[in-house]
Design a protein around this motif. Structure first.
Motif, mmCIF file in Angstrom:
data_model
loop_
_atom_site.group_PDB
_atom_site.id
_atom_site.type_symbol
_atom_site.label_atom_id
_atom_site.label_comp_id
_atom_site.label_asym_id
_atom_site.label_seq_id
_atom_site.Cartn_x
_atom_site.Cartn_y
_atom_site.Cartn_z
ATOM 1 N N ALA A 31 0.881 -1.338 0.089
ATOM 2 C CA ALA A 31 0.055 0.174 0.104
ATOM 3 C C ALA A 31 0.896 1.322 0.013
ATOM 4 C CB ALA A 31 -0.934 0.050 1.302
ATOM 5 N N GLU A 32 2.117 1.356 0.905
ATOM 6 C CA GLU A 32 2.932 2.417 0.724
ATOM 7 C C GLU A 32 3.717 2.461 -0.594
ATOM 8 O OE1 GLU A 32 3.409 4.442 2.952
ATOM 9 O OE2 GLU A 32 3.550 3.706 5.023
ATOM 10 N N ALA A 33 4.005 1.578 -1.436
ATOM 11 C CA ALA A 33 4.474 1.618 -2.620
ATOM 12 C C ALA A 33 3.454 2.383 -3.672
ATOM 13 C CB ALA A 33 4.642 0.039 -3.302
ATOM 14 N N TYR A 34 2.143 1.696 -3.455
ATOM 15 C CA TYR A 34 0.959 2.432 -4.350
ATOM 16 C C TYR A 34 0.729 3.892 -4.099
ATOM 17 C CZ TYR A 34 -3.545 2.649 -6.770
ATOM 18 O OH TYR A 34 -4.381 3.107 -7.636
ATOM 19 N N LEU A 35 0.962 4.130 -2.904
ATOM 20 C CA LEU A 35 0.894 5.732 -2.560
ATOM 21 C C LEU A 35 1.857 6.592 -3.057
ATOM 22 C CD1 LEU A 35 -1.340 7.212 -0.160
ATOM 23 C CD2 LEU A 35 0.935 7.214 0.961
ATOM 24 N N ARG A 36 2.969 5.817 -3.182
ATOM 25 C CA ARG A 36 3.987 6.583 -3.735
ATOM 26 C C ARG A 36 3.907 6.836 -5.350
ATOM 27 N NH1 ARG A 36 7.421 3.773 -1.149
ATOM 28 N NH2 ARG A 36 7.733 2.182 -2.702
ATOM 29 N N GLU A 37 3.463 5.795 -5.749
ATOM 30 C CA GLU A 37 2.783 6.100 -7.443
ATOM 31 C C GLU A 37 1.922 7.124 -7.267
ATOM 32 O OE1 GLU A 37 1.520 2.369 -9.368
ATOM 33 O OE2 GLU A 37 3.079 1.252 -8.398
ATOM 34 N N LEU A 38 1.005 7.378 -6.331
ATOM 35 C CA LEU A 38 -0.294 8.086 -6.505
ATOM 36 C C LEU A 38 0.331 9.630 -6.105
ATOM 37 C CD1 LEU A 38 -2.992 6.160 -4.540
ATOM 38 C CD2 LEU A 38 -2.800 6.748 -7.109
ATOM 39 N N SER A 39 1.452 9.843 -5.453
ATOM 40 C CA SER A 39 2.124 11.028 -5.239
ATOM 41 C C SER A 39 2.521 11.616 -6.579
ATOM 42 C CB SER A 39 3.233 10.870 -4.147
ATOM 43 O OG SER A 39 4.369 10.278 -4.823
ATOM 44 N N GLY A 40 2.570 11.105 -7.260
ATOM 45 C CA GLY A 40 2.857 11.659 -9.009
ATOM 46 C C GLY A 40 1.920 12.221 -9.556
ATOM 47 N N HIS A 41 0.639 12.371 -8.996
ATOM 48 C CA HIS A 41 -0.363 12.820 -9.773
ATOM 49 C C HIS A 41 -0.626 14.179 -8.933
ATOM 50 C CE1 HIS A 41 -1.627 9.259 -12.020
ATOM 51 N NE2 HIS A 41 -1.054 8.656 -11.073
ATOM 52 N N ALA A 42 -0.725 15.459 -9.839
ATOM 53 C CA ALA A 42 -0.844 16.702 -9.135
ATOM 54 C C ALA A 42 -2.271 16.942 -8.816
ATOM 55 C CB ALA A 42 -0.472 17.845 -10.265
ATOM 56 N N ASP A 43 -3.231 16.064 -9.251
ATOM 57 C CA ASP A 43 -4.365 16.370 -8.767
ATOM 58 C C ASP A 43 -4.905 15.326 -7.529
ATOM 59 O OD1 ASP A 43 -4.533 13.979 -10.160
ATOM 60 O OD2 ASP A 43 -6.450 14.120 -11.054
ATOM 61 N N LEU A 44 -3.923 14.921 -6.658
ATOM 62 C CA LEU A 44 -4.147 14.125 -5.409
ATOM 63 C C LEU A 44 -2.965 14.733 -4.585
ATOM 64 C CD1 LEU A 44 -4.184 10.700 -7.162
ATOM 65 C CD2 LEU A 44 -6.181 11.730 -6.483
ATOM 66 N N LEU A 45 -3.510 14.508 -3.441
ATOM 67 C CA LEU A 45 -2.449 14.796 -2.129
ATOM 68 C C LEU A 45 -2.735 13.551 -1.371
ATOM 69 C CD1 LEU A 45 -0.749 16.161 -0.741
ATOM 70 C CD2 LEU A 45 -2.346 17.557 0.573
ATOM 71 N N PRO A 46 -1.772 12.425 -1.658
ATOM 72 C CA PRO A 46 -1.602 11.327 -0.684
ATOM 73 C C PRO A 46 -0.803 11.540 0.566
ATOM 74 C CG PRO A 46 -0.786 11.101 -3.052
ATOM 75 C CD PRO A 46 -0.741 12.449 -2.642
ATOM 76 N N LEU A 47 -1.458 11.221 1.753
ATOM 77 C CA LEU A 47 -0.583 11.307 2.920
ATOM 78 C C LEU A 47 -0.686 9.942 3.893
ATOM 79 C CD1 LEU A 47 -2.122 14.662 4.238
ATOM 80 C CD2 LEU A 47 0.235 14.411 3.221
ATOM 81 N N SER A 48 0.271 9.843 4.613
ATOM 82 C CA SER A 48 0.426 8.494 5.132
ATOM 83 C C SER A 48 0.331 8.914 6.650
ATOM 84 C CB SER A 48 1.974 7.912 4.838
ATOM 85 O OG SER A 48 1.999 6.814 5.708
ATOM 86 N N PHE A 49 -0.630 8.296 7.318
ATOM 87 C CA PHE A 49 -0.684 8.398 8.785
ATOM 88 C C PHE A 49 -0.409 7.109 9.512
ATOM 89 C CE2 PHE A 49 -3.216 11.627 7.013
ATOM 90 C CZ PHE A 49 -3.478 12.657 8.408
ATOM 91 N N HIS A 50 0.529 7.309 10.261
ATOM 92 C CA HIS A 50 1.192 5.975 11.006
ATOM 93 C C HIS A 50 0.255 5.801 12.368
ATOM 94 C CE1 HIS A 50 4.889 4.956 8.441
ATOM 95 N NE2 HIS A 50 4.230 5.847 7.504
ATOM 96 N N VAL A 51 -0.431 4.864 12.414
ATOM 97 C CA VAL A 51 -0.887 4.522 13.683
ATOM 98 C C VAL A 51 -0.091 3.848 14.646
ATOM 99 C CG1 VAL A 51 -3.188 4.336 12.497
ATOM 100 C CG2 VAL A 51 -1.839 2.393 12.651
ATOM 101 N N ASP A 52 -0.621 3.870 16.003
ATOM 102 C CA ASP A 52 0.341 3.152 16.831
ATOM 103 C C ASP A 52 -0.299 1.929 17.700
ATOM 104 O OD1 ASP A 52 -1.968 4.131 18.388
ATOM 105 O OD2 ASP A 52 -0.836 5.403 19.806
ATOM 106 N N TYR A 53 -1.151 1.594 17.052
ATOM 107 C CA TYR A 53 -1.772 0.209 17.626
ATOM 108 C C TYR A 53 -1.230 -1.182 17.246
ATOM 109 C CZ TYR A 53 -4.900 0.314 13.493
ATOM 110 O OH TYR A 53 -5.345 0.355 12.246
ATOM 111 N N TRP A 54 -0.198 -0.851 16.523
ATOM 112 C CA TRP A 54 0.827 -1.904 16.202
ATOM 113 C C TRP A 54 2.200 -2.059 17.003
ATOM 114 C CZ3 TRP A 54 0.662 -6.155 12.976
ATOM 115 C CH2 TRP A 54 -0.387 -6.214 11.917
ATOM 116 N N ASN A 55 2.117 -0.931 17.938
ATOM 117 C CA ASN A 55 3.680 -0.681 18.509
ATOM 118 C C ASN A 55 3.960 -1.754 19.597
ATOM 119 O OD1 ASN A 55 4.048 1.250 16.953
ATOM 120 N ND2 ASN A 55 3.784 2.968 18.600
ATOM 121 N N GLU A 56 3.117 -2.739 19.734
ATOM 122 C CA GLU A 56 3.178 -3.626 20.648
ATOM 123 C C GLU A 56 3.612 -5.108 20.195
ATOM 124 O OE1 GLU A 56 0.037 -3.930 23.713
ATOM 125 O OE2 GLU A 56 0.369 -1.896 24.361
ATOM 126 N N THR A 57 3.789 -5.123 18.924
ATOM 127 C CA THR A 57 4.146 -6.345 17.992
ATOM 128 C C THR A 57 5.400 -6.546 17.721
ATOM 129 O OG1 THR A 57 3.312 -5.152 15.841
ATOM 130 C CG2 THR A 57 1.697 -6.171 17.398
#
Length: 245
Positions: A52-78
């Motif tokens: 999904a991160e790789a696809y977001l990187r592709e989408l960031s190349g489109h001027a009509d999109l603003l892709p942002l990555s929000f990193h959640v914290d509920y995985w931090n105990e794994t």
């Protein structure tokens, strides 16, 4: 309950903030094009997230999109504590789930505050983007930075009952992290437009608004964005800029 690779339910919910709705004034500024907001809720500890991160990187190349990555914290105990994770980003994902009846999981992509899809499902994401393009509204907005001083302008939108909270975001456009433990142990994970901070600046009531905040010490990142969004998730204005100039 720890998150699984697929779906994780979180029962907590919070409001996205009070929104103000007023009728647009006569003579309001004309609508302006804006990028669609794409929010990927992800974690460096989730083995399903790199595609999904790789696809977001592709989408960031489109001027009509603003892709942002929000990193959640509920995985931090794994096994790995994601250095970009924050409870505020988890709360934002929970807000969407509460408002729209979503499940909460990673990698989850929310398109323009309304529709959601698995972030690596290109067909579903593409369909959501096209649907959002058909319904997007846009008040004029701009954001500039000079040192730690920020200048935000949001105009008005004719013919609409609109209002919402004004948010200031900071984000880093590119980078990578070596992950020594957890599900992605041994991998170096690149990231795109990873959000570093999110702050409420005030309320927009469909009248021209100028705000002049100063960046706090923790508000780091090479880009800034201004977002106006109501408590239903509707995006009314969005603009971004390079942070340093």
């Amino acid at each position: 309950m720890k998150p699984s690779i697929r779906f994780t339910r979180l029962l907590a919910a919070a409001g996205l903030g009070l929104a103000a709705f007023v009728t647009a004034r006569a003579g309001a500024e004309p609508a302006a094009p804006r990028p669609l907001l794409l929010e990927l809720f992800t974690s460096q500890s989730c083995s399903s997230c790199p595609p999904a991160e790789a696809y977001l990187r592709e989408l960031s190349g489109h001027a009509d999109l603003l892709p942002l990555s929000f990193h959640v914290d509920y995985w931090n105990e794994t096994g790995w504590i994601d250095p970009y994770s924050a409870a505020a980003f988890t709360a934002r994902q929970q807000d969407y789930a509460s408002s729209h009846g979503y499940e909460v999981y990673t990698p989850q992509l929310v398109v323009d505050g309304r529709q959601q899809a698995v972030g690596s499902d290109r067909a579903a994401v593409g369909k959501a983007i096209e649907a959002a393009r058909d319904s997007a509204r846009a008040a004029p907005a701009s954001i500039r930075r000079q040192g730690d001083a920020v200048r935000v302008h949001v105009g008005s939108l004719a013919g609409a009952q609109a209002g919402g909270t004004v948010y200031l975001l900071t984000y880093d456009s590119r980078g990578s992290t070596h992950v020594p433990s957890g599900e992605n142990a041994g991998r170096t994970l690149p990231y795109t437009n990873v959000v570093r901070s999110l702050r409420r600046l005030g309320q927009w009531r469909n009248q021209p608004l100028d705000l002049n905040p100063m960046l706090d010490a923790h508000e780091v990142g090479d880009h800034l964005a201004v977002l106006v969004q109501d408590n239903n998730g509707t995006v009314w204005a969005l603009a971004s800029t390079a942070a340093a100039n």
